[in-house]
Motif scaffolding. Structure first.
Motif, mmCIF file in Angstrom:
data_model
loop_
_atom_site.group_PDB
_atom_site.id
_atom_site.type_symbol
_atom_site.label_atom_id
_atom_site.label_comp_id
_atom_site.label_asym_id
_atom_site.label_seq_id
_atom_site.Cartn_x
_atom_site.Cartn_y
_atom_site.Cartn_z
ATOM 1 N N ASN A 56 0.817 -1.215 0.000
ATOM 2 C CA ASN A 56 0.000 0.000 0.000
ATOM 3 C C ASN A 56 0.850 1.264 0.000
ATOM 4 O O ASN A 56 0.651 2.158 -0.820
ATOM 5 N N LEU A 57 1.804 1.353 0.903
ATOM 6 C CA LEU A 57 2.658 2.538 1.027
ATOM 7 C C LEU A 57 4.114 2.119 0.817
ATOM 8 O O LEU A 57 4.819 1.758 1.765
ATOM 9 N N PRO A 58 4.599 2.141 -0.421
ATOM 10 C CA PRO A 58 5.961 1.677 -0.703
ATOM 11 C C PRO A 58 7.033 2.474 0.017
ATOM 12 O O PRO A 58 8.070 1.921 0.391
ATOM 13 N N ASP A 59 6.817 3.773 0.212
ATOM 14 C CA ASP A 59 7.817 4.577 0.908
ATOM 15 C C ASP A 59 7.983 4.110 2.349
ATOM 16 O O ASP A 59 9.100 4.080 2.882
ATOM 17 N N GLU A 60 6.867 3.704 2.986
ATOM 18 C CA GLU A 60 6.937 3.192 4.349
ATOM 19 C C GLU A 60 7.709 1.879 4.382
ATOM 20 O O GLU A 60 8.504 1.628 5.293
ATOM 21 N N ALA A 61 7.453 1.016 3.398
ATOM 22 C CA ALA A 61 8.145 -0.272 3.342
ATOM 23 C C ALA A 61 9.645 -0.082 3.166
ATOM 24 O O ALA A 61 10.452 -0.788 3.788
ATOM 25 N N LEU A 62 10.046 0.864 2.324
ATOM 26 C CA LEU A 62 11.463 1.127 2.113
ATOM 27 C C LEU A 62 12.118 1.677 3.383
ATOM 28 O O LEU A 62 13.265 1.357 3.692
ATOM 29 N N HIS A 63 11.371 2.501 4.111
ATOM 30 C CA HIS A 63 11.885 3.044 5.377
ATOM 31 C C HIS A 63 12.004 1.947 6.427
ATOM 32 O O HIS A 63 12.996 1.880 7.176
ATOM 33 N N GLU A 64 11.005 1.070 6.496
ATOM 34 C CA GLU A 64 11.050 -0.036 7.451
ATOM 35 C C GLU A 64 12.238 -0.947 7.165
ATOM 36 O O GLU A 64 12.921 -1.411 8.082
ATOM 37 N N ALA A 65 12.480 -1.199 5.876
ATOM 38 C CA ALA A 65 13.634 -2.024 5.498
ATOM 39 C C ALA A 65 14.932 -1.367 5.965
ATOM 40 O O ALA A 65 15.842 -2.040 6.464
ATOM 41 N N TYR A 66 15.015 -0.055 5.802
ATOM 42 C CA TYR A 66 16.205 0.691 6.224
ATOM 43 C C TYR A 66 16.427 0.532 7.729
ATOM 44 O O TYR A 66 17.560 0.364 8.181
ATOM 45 N N CYS A 67 15.344 0.554 8.481
ATOM 46 C CA CYS A 67 15.447 0.464 9.941
ATOM 47 C C CYS A 67 15.977 -0.895 10.392
ATOM 48 O O CYS A 67 16.768 -0.976 11.337
ATOM 49 N N VAL A 68 15.532 -1.975 9.755
ATOM 50 C CA VAL A 68 15.948 -3.310 10.205
ATOM 51 C C VAL A 68 17.299 -3.719 9.623
ATOM 52 O O VAL A 68 17.894 -4.706 10.062
ATOM 53 N N LEU A 69 17.807 -2.971 8.644
ATOM 54 C CA LEU A 69 19.128 -3.275 8.082
ATOM 55 C C LEU A 69 20.240 -2.838 9.035
ATOM 56 O O LEU A 69 20.160 -1.783 9.674
ATOM 57 N N LYS A 70 21.280 -3.648 9.102
ATOM 58 C CA LYS A 70 22.477 -3.242 9.818
ATOM 59 C C LYS A 70 23.189 -2.147 9.016
ATOM 60 O O LYS A 70 22.942 -1.983 7.826
ATOM 61 N N LYS A 71 24.063 -1.415 9.638
ATOM 62 C CA LYS A 71 24.886 -0.465 8.905
ATOM 63 C C LYS A 71 25.736 -1.234 7.898
ATOM 64 O O LYS A 71 26.362 -2.239 8.243
ATOM 65 N N GLY A 72 25.719 -0.782 6.658
ATOM 66 C CA GLY A 72 26.383 -1.498 5.594
ATOM 67 C C GLY A 72 25.518 -2.576 4.967
ATOM 68 O O GLY A 72 25.954 -3.268 4.042
ATOM 69 N N GLY A 73 24.275 -2.719 5.441
ATOM 70 C CA GLY A 73 23.361 -3.721 4.905
ATOM 71 C C GLY A 73 22.875 -3.357 3.510
ATOM 72 O O GLY A 73 22.939 -2.200 3.082
ATOM 73 N N ARG A 74 22.355 -4.355 2.779
ATOM 74 C CA ARG A 74 21.978 -4.176 1.379
ATOM 75 C C ARG A 74 20.472 -4.369 1.171
ATOM 76 O O ARG A 74 19.840 -5.194 1.813
ATOM 77 N N LEU A 75 19.943 -3.616 0.228
ATOM 78 C CA LEU A 75 18.554 -3.731 -0.217
ATOM 79 C C LEU A 75 18.540 -4.217 -1.658
ATOM 80 O O LEU A 75 19.384 -3.818 -2.463
#
Length: 245
Positions: free
Chosen positions: A100-119
């Motif tokens: 529904n809200l792709p920007d929210e999903a991208l932000h959530e992914a950023y939050c759970v990624l470690k520093k240096g993590g990949r999307l």
């Protein structure tokens, strides 16, 4: 696997070449379906994978086939069940266009990624959109974002208009690459690289039509029957969470 999305595991393998994550890396598959991609990543790359999906039927199928899969019901917009900085990689294959809200999903992914993590994202996009169309889409998304929301939580009985709020990133399930990259940059992602994979979409459509005679119910229905004048393509994109804020 190739029956589910354009390119099948070929695009997944290409993304892993960009990721270059070590064995033992922890990866989250958003929209994991029956978990076949997770099994592939664990077997071929030695990753430790978790997955979420909104289809209980597909999750049940995956658990029946492989009880050891770490898959659960979940929405990419809400990753509260996972701690911040817990994954080395997050992938969304043919999933972001359905959220529904792709920007929210991208932000959530950023939050759970470690520093240096990949999307990693693969999905449909609009080729060469008219600048006026892009501007109009952004204006409408901004206007809709200022409308008051209902207090009810979004669920199966939620109004269609509430589930499908317009986004400046996409139209009819197809993304606009420049606004998408701008959104990723605003969130904080770096080393963003995208690649056109439209030949895989063309092959997918041709094979499915030959086999089934229809694209009805398929993610790529828009590729053959677009709702506007713009041609649909397919892309893959990788990005990185910086090692330092």
């Amino acid at each position: 696997m190739s029956d589910f999305r354009p390119g099948g595991l070929r695009i997944t393998r290409k993304a892993m070449e960009h990721w270059k994550l070590p064995r033992g890396a922890r990866v989250l598959d958003v929209g994991c379906g029956t978990g076949e991609t997770m099994e592939y990543l664990e077997k071929e790359y030695g990753f430790t994978c978790s997955g979420i999906d909104l289809s209980m039927a597909r999750l049940k199928e995956g658990r029946t086939r492989n009880p050891g899969l770490d898959i659960q019901y979940g929405d990419g917009e809400f990753l509260d069940g996972f701690s911040s900085y817990s994954f080395d990689g997050v992938l969304m294959e043919c999933t972001l266009s359905l959220i529904n809200l792709p920007d929210e999903a991208l932000h959530e992914a950023y939050c759970v990624l470690k520093k240096g993590g990949r999307l990693f994202v693969s999905d449909l996009y609009i080729k060469d959109p008219d600048p006026g169309f892009v501007k109009a889409l952004a204006i409408e998304a901004e206007r809709q974002s200022k409308k008051p929301h209902r207090e009810m939580e979004c669920g199966d009985d939620c109004a269609e208009e509430h589930r499908s709020r317009p986004s400046a990133l996409r139209s009819d399930g197809r993304f606009l690459i420049d606004p998408l990259i701008e959104q990723l940059t605003e969130i904080g992602y770096r080393s963003i690289a995208w690649e056109d994979c439209s030949q895989e979409l063309d092959n997918f459509v041709a094979e499915k039509l030959m086999r089934d005679g229809t694209l009805e119910g398929c993610l790529c229905d828009a590729a053959l029957h677009p709702r506007d004048k713009f041609k649909t393509g397919y892309f893959m994109l990788t990005a990185e969470k910086p090692l330092q804020d």
